[in-house]
Design a protein around this motif. Structure first.
Motif, mmCIF file in Angstrom:
data_model
loop_
_atom_site.group_PDB
_atom_site.id
_atom_site.type_symbol
_atom_site.label_atom_id
_atom_site.label_comp_id
_atom_site.label_asym_id
_atom_site.label_seq_id
_atom_site.Cartn_x
_atom_site.Cartn_y
_atom_site.Cartn_z
ATOM 1 N N GLY A 232 0.786 -1.229 0.000
ATOM 2 C CA GLY A 232 0.000 0.000 0.000
ATOM 3 C C GLY A 232 0.812 1.270 0.000
ATOM 4 N N ARG A 235 0.969 3.662 -4.452
ATOM 5 C CA ARG A 235 -0.415 3.712 -4.934
ATOM 6 C C ARG A 235 -0.531 4.395 -6.294
ATOM 7 N N ASP A 255 -3.771 -2.844 -6.915
ATOM 8 C CA ASP A 255 -4.279 -1.601 -6.313
ATOM 9 C C ASP A 255 -3.339 -0.420 -6.527
ATOM 10 N N TRP A 442 -2.216 2.835 1.229
ATOM 11 C CA TRP A 442 -3.522 2.562 0.630
ATOM 12 C C TRP A 442 -4.106 1.290 1.275
ATOM 13 N N PRO A 443 -5.431 1.236 1.586
ATOM 14 C CA PRO A 443 -6.486 2.162 1.175
ATOM 15 C C PRO A 443 -6.805 3.268 2.175
ATOM 16 N N ALA A 446 -7.099 7.104 1.136
ATOM 17 C CA ALA A 446 -8.219 7.724 0.416
ATOM 18 C C ALA A 446 -9.015 8.687 1.290
ATOM 19 N N VAL A 510 -14.890 4.594 -4.780
ATOM 20 C CA VAL A 510 -13.601 3.907 -4.860
ATOM 21 C C VAL A 510 -13.748 2.390 -4.927
ATOM 22 N N LYS A 511 -14.838 1.848 -4.403
ATOM 23 C CA LYS A 511 -15.030 0.398 -4.413
ATOM 24 C C LYS A 511 -15.766 -0.088 -5.662
#
Length: 640
Positions: A232, A235, A255, A442-443, A446, A510-511
């Motif tokens: 993560g 990103r 991702d 990440w995540p 966000a 985002v999902k």
């Protein structure tokens, strides 16, 4: 006594009149609210919404035949569509029931004619004929050169005959319709490199590339053995000279969101192929001006045989990579001159030439205070320092290139010429402190408050306002899901937010199986693109009085909130709408948010562009002055 009775009667009459007025007023208000609620409540189910809109989401591949509007009878409007297309024109029924009374006479609709078919792939500011007028030094002729007033087009860019709605993601990563981009050149020129293959009426993308003969997936696995790609910390990425963006396509499964760019050059339509696949990409080039991104934007920069002369102009192009690379970010180089001792014969270059090129790149990287992480096999990887504490000491001895003065604005990047100096990082108090502030992985990144906001570098935007904006967007997207149920189902893969502000729209979805090109207008009051990148999203600067650096028919959904209030006094609103039509795919959707007056003006223009639209109330109800215009572009194609 008579006076007292008279006074009493007057008072009684006034009281009765007041009661009557209050009763009538209350009844009117109650009737209005009930009527507004009954006719404008958002339906609770997607089936109810689509019944209103006249859509049938259960229908599969069909043939759409419809005659063109009025003067457009020369258009061929029938084609075999993929399963994501609708079988009949969308009929929206979300009329606003709280309109301001407009003193406007009925106007005759102005219908826009289709442009000539030779303009089917027209890119206004990257037109190759216009580019030939400019200097070839530093690739200036392939930079943005927008049309003059007498070159502007007031017509609709036609889709090619037999255009089909693109495959849905993730199938689109590997397949595209040949009729949508009828170019076989890359499948022939890059046949042995597995960029792209023609299979009947489809293109197939095997995931290969010039620099990764075993495929992009295996190539990225090789990189992940050298630097961490799955925790993560990485990103956002930038891929220079991206080809058909297979590197970016396969980063998505990890991702990692890449901004892939390549020029409009002899490799026909490579960026167009990338976007047709549902992979983020933009037309661009390393030339004489800055890339249209803020400083400290990307966690990783990548070049695989990208043909950028990193060693020329005293490492000027590496200096620009340094500007957009985040503190602690990586630069990955593969292909010539890396591993030249093994490949020099195949590259048909001398050992001396390749060694000199690599030495020049090594020297340029050292002058930027980068540390070489590794050179293994066909990869060399460097890392930017997390701050400039040690770099400032080094620059006292090695002064070329110098650190830029404070007068140089790091985030300014719209038509800004490259400069031979190292962009200074924000001050750090200790050697282990990340300049500008550390980012969450990440995540979590966000929705964490971005460092630029924590440090107060954007006036009047606080952590509290940032969180409020996120809540606003939760409400908006919940509403959008009801009026556009396919938003969460992958119908809209490529999304553009023309006035992105803090990137709240991208964060709220985002999902979903979508990605958002977050555009911050150069005329916006707040320049917030750096915040968007700190959240782990991508985007670009843009002047909407000019064309956007993309091919026609590359976005499924466009969001334009408050945009036209910014530009109504700067340029012709009609030209912005025609540019949106160029960018939007057939049967694509646009969401406008603005005042009733502005939306009515927009609607009067789009009615002549083969769009269907309705003005709707704000998600918080009819008493909010801001309204929504939901529009759908009709399906039509140019003649065979």
């Amino acid at each position: 006594m008579t006076k007292e009775n008279t006074s009493h009667h007057h008072a009684e009459a006034k009281r009765k009149r007041l009661i009557w007025i209050l009763f009538v007023s209350g009844f009117c208000i109650l009737s209005y609210v009930l009527g507004s609620w009954q006719t404008n409540t958002v339906p609770s189910s997607s089936s109810a919404v689509y019944k209103r809109m006249g859509c049938d989401e259960t229908k599969t591949q069909t043939k759409l035949s419809s005659s063109a509007d009025n003067d457009d009878g020369n258009l061929s409007s029938s084609s075999s569509l993929s399963s994501s297309s609708s079988s009949e024109p969308v009929k929206l029924d979300f009329e606003s029931h709280h309109k301001l009374e407009l003193k406007q006479k009925n106007q005759t609709i102005k219908y826009f004619e289709p442009c000539d078919m030779s303009l089917s792939e027209y890119t206004p500011c990257e037109d190759r004929e216009r580019g030939r007028r400019f200097d070839r030094n530093m690739m200036k002729y392939r930079e943005r050169h927008c049309p003059s007033k007498d070159e502007l087009l007031y017509c609709l860019i036609p889709p090619p005959p037999n255009y089909k709605i693109p495959f849905k993601w993730p199938q689109s990563r590997d397949y595209a319709w040949y009729d949508n981009i009828p170019h076989k050149e890359l499948s022939i020129e890059k046949a042995i490199q597995n960029w792209i293959q023609v299979e009947g009426e489809r293109f197939r993308f095997p995931g290969g590339g010039t620099g990764f003969p075993r495929g992009a997936d295996a190539y990225i696995d090789d990189i992940s053995r050298l630097i961490p790609l799955t925790d993560g910390a990485v990103r956002t990425a930038i891929d220079t000279g991206c080809g058909v963006a297979s590197f970016g396509a396969y980063l998505l499964k990890r991702d990692i969101l890449a901004m892939s760019f390549a020029p409009r050059d002899t490799h026909e339509a490579q960026v167009q192929f990338a976007l047709e696949r549902g992979v983020p990409a933009i037309i661009g080039i390393m030339g004489s001006i800055r890339l249209p991104y803020p400083a400290r934007a990307f966690d990783l920069a990548h070049c695989s045989r990208c043909l950028i002369p990193w060693f020329q102009n005293d490492g000027l192009y590496l200096t620009e990579v340094d500007r957009v690379l985040r503190p602690g970010g990586y630069w990955i180089l593969s292909g010539p001159p890396i591993n030249w001792k093994q490949h020099w014969k195949g590259w048909e270059r001398s050992q001396e030439d390749l060694k000199q090129e690599q030495d020049s790149i090594e020297n340029a990287a050292r002058s930027l205070c980068w540390k070489k992480v590794t050179e293994k096999g066909d990869f060399s990887i460097w890392q930017k320092p997390i701050n400039h504490i040690e770099c400032k000491k080094l620059k006292r001895v090695h002064k070329s290139p110098p650190i830029c003065t404070k007068a140089v604005q790091p985030d300014s990047a719209w038509y800004k010429e490259l400069e031979s100096c190292v962009m200074p990082l924000p001050e750090a108090k200790s050697p282990d402190e990340f300049a500008g502030g550390a980012l969450e992985n990440w995540p979590d990144r966000a929705f964490a408050v971005p460092p630029r906001i924590i440090q107060g570098t954007i006036l009047e935007i606080s952590a509290e306002k940032f969180r409020e904006d996120n809540e606003f967007w939760k409400d908006r997207v919940a509403y959008y899901k009801q009026i556009m149920p396919e938003l969460s189902r992958g119908r809209f893969r490529n999304i553009m937010d023309m006035n992105a502000y803090l990137g709240g729209f991208a964060a709220a979805i985002v999902k979903y199986p979508s990605w958002v090109m977050n555009v911050v207008p150069v005329d916006a009051e707040k320049q917030t693109l750096g915040v968007i990148y700190e959240r782990g999203f991508i985007g670009t600067y843009q002047d909407w009085c000019e064309g956007f650096s993309t091919y026609p028919r590359t976005y499924d959904l466009i969001h334009a909130g408050g945009l036209f209030s910014i530009y109504e006094n700067r340029c012709d609103v009609t030209l912005i709408l025609l540019e949106m039509d160029r960018i939007l795919r057939p049967e694509g959707t646009v969401v406008f948010r603005d005042t009733v007056e502005m939306l009515t003006k927009i609607q009067s223009i789009t009615n002549g562009m083969k769009w269907t639209s309705r003005i709707m109330d704000h998600e918080k109800g009819p008493f909010i002055p801001e309204k929504i215009l939901l529009a759908v572009k009709s399906y039509w194609t140019g003649p065979s």
